[in-house]
Motif scaffolding. Sequence first.
Motif, short mmCIF file in Angstrom:
data_model
loop_
_atom_site.label_atom_id
_atom_site.label_comp_id
_atom_site.label_asym_id
_atom_site.label_seq_id
_atom_site.Cartn_x
_atom_site.Cartn_y
_atom_site.Cartn_z
N LEU A 449 0.66 -1.28 -0.09
CA LEU A 449 0.09 0.07 0.05
C LEU A 449 0.79 1.30 -0.01
O LEU A 449 1.87 1.33 0.95
CB LEU A 449 -1.01 -0.03 1.28
N ASP A 450 0.84 2.10 -1.07
CA ASP A 450 1.62 3.28 -1.17
C ASP A 450 1.40 4.11 -0.08
O ASP A 450 0.27 5.01 -0.10
CB ASP A 450 1.36 3.71 -2.47
N LEU A 451 2.15 4.72 0.76
CA LEU A 451 1.82 5.58 1.83
C LEU A 451 3.14 6.58 1.60
O LEU A 451 3.21 7.61 2.53
CB LEU A 451 2.38 5.02 3.27
N SER A 452 3.47 6.75 0.31
CA SER A 452 4.50 7.81 0.16
C SER A 452 3.98 9.12 -0.01
O SER A 452 4.88 10.21 0.19
CB SER A 452 5.55 7.47 -0.93
N SER A 453 2.87 9.55 -0.35
CA SER A 453 2.27 10.77 -0.52
C SER A 453 1.13 11.20 0.55
O SER A 453 0.60 10.30 1.32
CB SER A 453 1.50 10.64 -1.95
N VAL A 454 1.16 12.54 0.74
CA VAL A 454 0.54 13.04 1.83
C VAL A 454 -0.92 13.05 1.43
O VAL A 454 -1.14 13.18 0.29
CB VAL A 454 1.01 14.40 2.16
N LYS A 455 -2.15 12.54 2.23
CA LYS A 455 -3.36 12.75 1.83
C LYS A 455 -4.06 13.63 2.93
O LYS A 455 -3.66 13.59 4.20
CB LYS A 455 -3.89 11.14 1.95
N THR A 456 -5.11 14.21 2.63
CA THR A 456 -5.64 15.28 3.43
C THR A 456 -6.83 14.60 4.07
O THR A 456 -7.21 15.46 4.96
CB THR A 456 -6.19 16.50 2.39
N GLY A 457 -7.09 13.42 3.71
CA GLY A 457 -8.44 12.73 4.49
C GLY A 457 -9.59 13.75 4.42
O GLY A 457 -9.90 14.24 3.44
N SER A 458 -10.14 13.88 5.76
CA SER A 458 -11.41 14.36 5.74
C SER A 458 -11.55 16.02 5.46
O SER A 458 -12.49 16.53 5.45
CB SER A 458 -12.00 14.31 7.41
N GLU A 459 -10.12 16.65 5.41
CA GLU A 459 -10.24 17.88 5.13
C GLU A 459 -10.96 17.96 3.83
O GLU A 459 -11.76 19.02 3.76
CB GLU A 459 -8.82 18.51 5.37
N VAL A 460 -10.46 17.67 2.75
CA VAL A 460 -10.87 17.75 1.52
C VAL A 460 -12.12 17.16 1.38
O VAL A 460 -12.96 17.88 0.63
CB VAL A 460 -9.97 17.05 0.25
N ILE A 461 -12.46 16.12 1.83
CA ILE A 461 -13.98 15.41 1.85
C ILE A 461 -14.75 16.55 2.61
O ILE A 461 -15.89 16.67 2.04
CB ILE A 461 -14.06 13.93 2.29
N SER A 462 -14.54 16.97 3.80
CA SER A 462 -15.70 17.95 4.44
C SER A 462 -15.79 19.16 3.54
O SER A 462 -16.71 19.71 3.46
CB SER A 462 -15.02 18.26 5.53
N ALA A 463 -14.80 19.72 2.80
CA ALA A 463 -14.84 20.79 1.98
C ALA A 463 -15.84 20.45 0.94
O ALA A 463 -16.67 21.20 0.47
CB ALA A 463 -13.40 21.35 1.65
#
Length: 511
Positions: A449-463
């Motif tokens: 599972l690629d964990l190399s990139s930063v994910k914004t998670g709920s921040e972008v989904i909430s927006a």
Amino acid sequence: MPPCVLLAGFSCSCQTHFSSKQGTYPRAFGLGLYTRLNKAFFPFADSPGVRFSSCTPKVCIVGSGPAGFYTAQHLLKTHQNVHVDIYERLPVPFGLVRFGVAPDHPEVKNVINTFTQTAKHSRCRFYGNVNVGKDVSVGELKQAYHAVVLSYGAEGNRSMGVPGEGLAGVYSAKDFVGWYNGHPSCRELNPDLNCETAVILGQGNVALDVARVLLSPIDILKKTDITQPALEALVRSQIRRVLIVGRRGPVQVACTIKELREMVNLPGTKSEMVEADFDGVTEALKDLPRPRKRLTELLLKTALDTPGDKEQQRRHQASRTWGFRFFRSPSEVLADADGNKTVGIRLAVTRLEGSGEGARAVLTGEVEDVTCGLVISSIGYKSHPIDPSVPFDTRRAVIPNTMGRVKQATGLYCSGWLKTGPTGVIATTMNNSFDTARSLVEDMESEALDLSSVKTGSEVISALLEERGVKSVSFSDWEKIDSVEMSRGEASGKPREKILTVEEMIQVART
């Protein structure tokens, strides 16, 4: 070179770093940006020994029933950095624990205490009133999270596939259970209980739950969290006889001994069996595994034993009856003269080919008509596809997977009934979900599972949700709903009086 350097004009968007023989340096805006700029700023990074550590893993789970919460619980316990967001279509959590467990089984609902602890974990967030597949797509979730776990269960009904199943008076067990347990989508069901006999098709625990609710003394039910409209309908009910029909025999009955024992001991009722259905069962006992043997022995005792004086008196005083009907399969629901309402059901008589759990029911050509005004189909739940981008096996009504890993969809996982089909009890779902969580953690650790990139998670989904006019419900909002339901229940001598509409749930949550 100093031990920590940031690229000019940029800030570190996560607390992760890459390491080399020359030192440890923050990853600015993830691996992608570094890859484009590393030649200019970190020329040593291509040399042997450079290792990038992972960003904080962000996982979202779709569905807040037992499968969703057990998956979250295991992830949070076994991985010290993972952050988990749980998305739920309704404003209230807990899925079938709230809407599927029988109201007279409060002890089964104690698992809610464990789920609440999970929801309040510092690395977990709950987002209710979010309909994944409608308000936000699975593709958008995959962009925002390192992994997406689909745990939304089986919300559909399996069709009987017989003439007349659309008549008034025919209901699925899922909808009937949802009606007396307060599921908003079943609020308008309003079943007609003005008949003497009800027939339930299927012999699993859900079928017995429905039979027990139909026949239970009102004094028992009014102390449970059954909804007030259902309680009032059951007070007026004319049902005095419930037949629980299955296409195979006593040795293959799908319920567990606990539920059977509850039926046997249900106050005000007595059993009504067909003695011929048990031919040869006594001889088969010696070859049965212990749990199945104990269940079958109780069936035999209930059906064939001569009762003692105390039991004889209890049966004599009973005003309602129930019974299993084995070797029967529905072939048609019979309509009244106007062709609108159920007046009976035609059952095809079967016989078994083979023995034990693998025995198969085949038709004999004989039929039997049973007069009844209520037919409840308890032949199984069924999952539906959530998004065109997600693989789905329409024949089995599950997501194709290997140990919870969705086939040909890296970063996508599934747990619960969506993974296995609607089988087992809550403990089965727990083990199933833990297995999925283990697969996900293994993939994190092995870098599958690629964990190399930063994910914004709920921040972008909430927006996104805010932009689309969707107001999510937090777990603290749910606790407001919970408090109001408990207060309303206390006022009427019940543990809870459930709010029955999404609109009122949201209104209370916003108060």
